[in-house]
Design an enzyme around this catalytic site. Structure first.
Site, mmCIF file in Angstrom:
data_model
loop_
_atom_site.group_PDB
_atom_site.id
_atom_site.type_symbol
_atom_site.label_atom_id
_atom_site.label_comp_id
_atom_site.label_asym_id
_atom_site.label_seq_id
_atom_site.Cartn_x
_atom_site.Cartn_y
_atom_site.Cartn_z
ATOM 1 C CG LEU A 225 -2.035 -0.899 1.404
ATOM 2 C CD1 LEU A 225 -2.484 -0.962 2.478
ATOM 3 C CD2 LEU A 225 -2.966 -1.295 0.405
ATOM 4 N N GLY A 226 1.955 1.609 0.625
ATOM 5 C CA GLY A 226 2.638 2.028 0.801
ATOM 6 C C GLY A 226 4.035 1.878 1.763
ATOM 7 N NE ARG A 227 9.112 -0.468 -0.577
ATOM 8 C CZ ARG A 227 9.378 -1.659 -0.123
ATOM 9 N NH1 ARG A 227 10.266 -1.917 1.333
ATOM 10 N NH2 ARG A 227 9.077 -2.775 -0.389
ATOM 11 N N GLY A 228 7.646 4.615 3.018
ATOM 12 C CA GLY A 228 8.176 5.931 3.357
ATOM 13 C C GLY A 228 9.322 5.416 4.890
ATOM 14 C CG MET B 203 8.116 6.870 10.008
ATOM 15 S SD MET B 203 9.245 6.366 11.488
ATOM 16 C CE MET B 203 8.153 5.212 12.326
ATOM 17 C CB VAL C 277 1.394 0.251 4.828
ATOM 18 C CG1 VAL C 277 0.234 -0.256 5.718
ATOM 19 C CG2 VAL C 277 2.207 1.053 5.598
ATOM 20 C CG ASP D 23 4.963 12.104 11.135
ATOM 21 O OD1 ASP D 23 5.628 13.245 10.481
ATOM 22 O OD2 ASP D 23 5.888 10.836 10.699
#
Length: 441
Positions: free
Chosen positions: A178-181, A183, A186, A296
């Site tokens: 779903l996403g990557r960053g 932190m 996901v 955040d």
């Protein structure tokens, strides 16, 4: 372990600054920095910043006029080591990294337990393949932990392997990313027994980690996960597997606020933007009353779900960044590019990680509304070698009506008040900010 900056030349000669946890240190002529020297005309107002997470230190020049020098070399950004000399204006600082050996159970140092943020004397091995860790490896852990605390470390090969497993967490099967960053990553995942769909967030510590640090982080997140509110993503369960922290959270089948802003840049409906912002503030209002600060808030952390009544806001990653950094697991926050985070960070959070108040979330929420309505940050990209952190510390945000002229003047005034440099000039709480926004919904 601690990092010490000794002033060996200049107006503050003889002074030492000691850091035992994740922190920032800014030098310049401004009275707001950590080491102000207003009479040194060779310094810029915000001259350089050091981020410290013992034993790691990184210096970045903040676009100063006369430059910052490390060991007689002009630098823009550099990782520091013990013994390095930093020169800026009339001042010279010496870096010292003090370490306490990690002793086996039963050893003593003057009858007091050694600090576990340390360089190890005894070798440790990868928990996955048994590879011997580098001799100078450092270990994150809260000060005062008993000697002999277990250490968990995973080599780069095993970390990479863990990231590609179809079932990285027991009882959950990943379906898609779903996403990557910064932190972590996901996934959309399914619980193998119940069939429940979840968002599975995986975070790998940047350093070797003591059992005490792991336990403390999990305790803090367990407390925060008790938050229950329609506008806060619910956390179902958490754990640690193969060196990765994991969180099984409410799956939100939608997008995030950043994607909404980019879908039709600078044209998002003002009333809908204020409506979504009021939902953010509802969630924050309850969290603040319970003593939690997000720290955040930014567009990518505001998830958007669909319902028969319209769009529903869900705040994600509540308290995650604070807890992860607080026990030393995050490495250096500003060592990579922070373009997507710094524009939403209040100045006081840059200056003092430790004592951020709920008013910081109000600033970040206003910066998020600003981005939703304009698809631009509150600052322009720095030009001519400027630094985004220096802009945050020194320059006022660009007025929102210069970005988008159809925004009502009264709404622009509210946004400006929430983005005040002095937290006491903002609205006193999330409920007050929500009430003044409601007429624009």
């Amino acid at each position: 372990m601690r990092v010490i900056l000794d002033v060996v030349q200049g107006p503050r000669r003889g002074r030492s600054f000691v850091f035992e946890r994740h922190d920032t240190f800014i030098v310049g002529r401004s009275r707001f920095v950590h080491c102000p020297m207003p009479d040194d005309s060779a310094l810029s107002r915000d001259h350089f910043m050091i981020e410290i997470n013992p034993p790691m230190c990184e210096l970045r020049d903040l676009g100063s006029t006369n430059g910052t020098f490390v060991n007689n070399q002009r630098v823009e950004r550099v990782r520091l080591s013990s013994g390095d000399l930093i020169a800026a204006g009339q001042s010279v600082f010496r870096v010292r990294v003090e370490t306490t050996p990690f002793l086996s159970s039963g050893d003593e140092v003057g009858g007091t337990p050694p600090r576990t943020e340390s360089i190890l004397l005894s070798p440790i091995r990868c928990a996955g393949c048994g590879t011997l860790a580098p001799q100078n490896i450092t270990v994150a852990g809260p000060a005062g932990t008993a000697a002999g605390d277990a250490v968990e470390w995973w080599c780069s090969a095993c970390r990479s392997e863990s990231a590609t497993l179809p079932q990285p967490v027991p009882y959950y099967t990943t379906l898609r990313e779903l996403g990557r960053g910064a932190m972590g990553v996901v996934y959309q995942a399914r619980h193998n027994l119940s069939g429940q769909m979840v968002a599975l967030k995986l975070i790998m510590p940047e350093t070797a980690t003591t059992r005490s640090a792991i336990d403390r982080f999990q305790r803090e997140m367990s407390v925060i996960s008790q938050l229950r509110h329609p506008h806060i993503v619910e956390c179902y369960e958490q754990g640690m597997t193969r060196g990765q922290f994991w969180f099984a959270m409410e799956y939100v089948a939608g997008t995030n606020l950043e994607t909404l802003a980019k879908a039709d840049p600078g044209r998002y409906p003002v009333n809908q933007g204020c409506r979504l912002t009021c939902q953010i503030l509802k969630g924050l209002e309850q969290a603040h009353q319970l003593g939690f600060v997000h720290r955040d808030i930014k567009p990518e952390n505001i998830l958007i779900a669909q319902s028969p009544e319209g769009l529903i806001v869900k705040i994600s990653d509540f308290g995650l960044a604070k807890s992860f950094r607080g026990v030393g697991l995050s490495g250096l926050t500003f060592s990579g590019e922070m373009r997507g985070t710094v524009p939403f960070m209040p100045p006081e959070q840059m200056l003092d990680f430790k004592t951020v108040t709920p008013l910081a979330d109000l600033y970040a929420t206003a910066a998020t509304l600003y981005y939703l309505l304009t698809c631009q940050y509150i600052y322009d990209e720095p030009s001519g070698g400027g630094d985004l952190i220096r802009m945050l510390l020194e320059e006022p945000p660009i007025p929102i009506r210069k970005r988008r002229g159809d925004i009502p003047k009264a709404l622009a005034d509210i946004v400006e008040k929430c983005l005040a440099r002095d937290p006491n000039e903002r609205y006193p709480d999330a409920g007050s900010m929500r009430r003044v926004l409601k007429p624009f919904c």
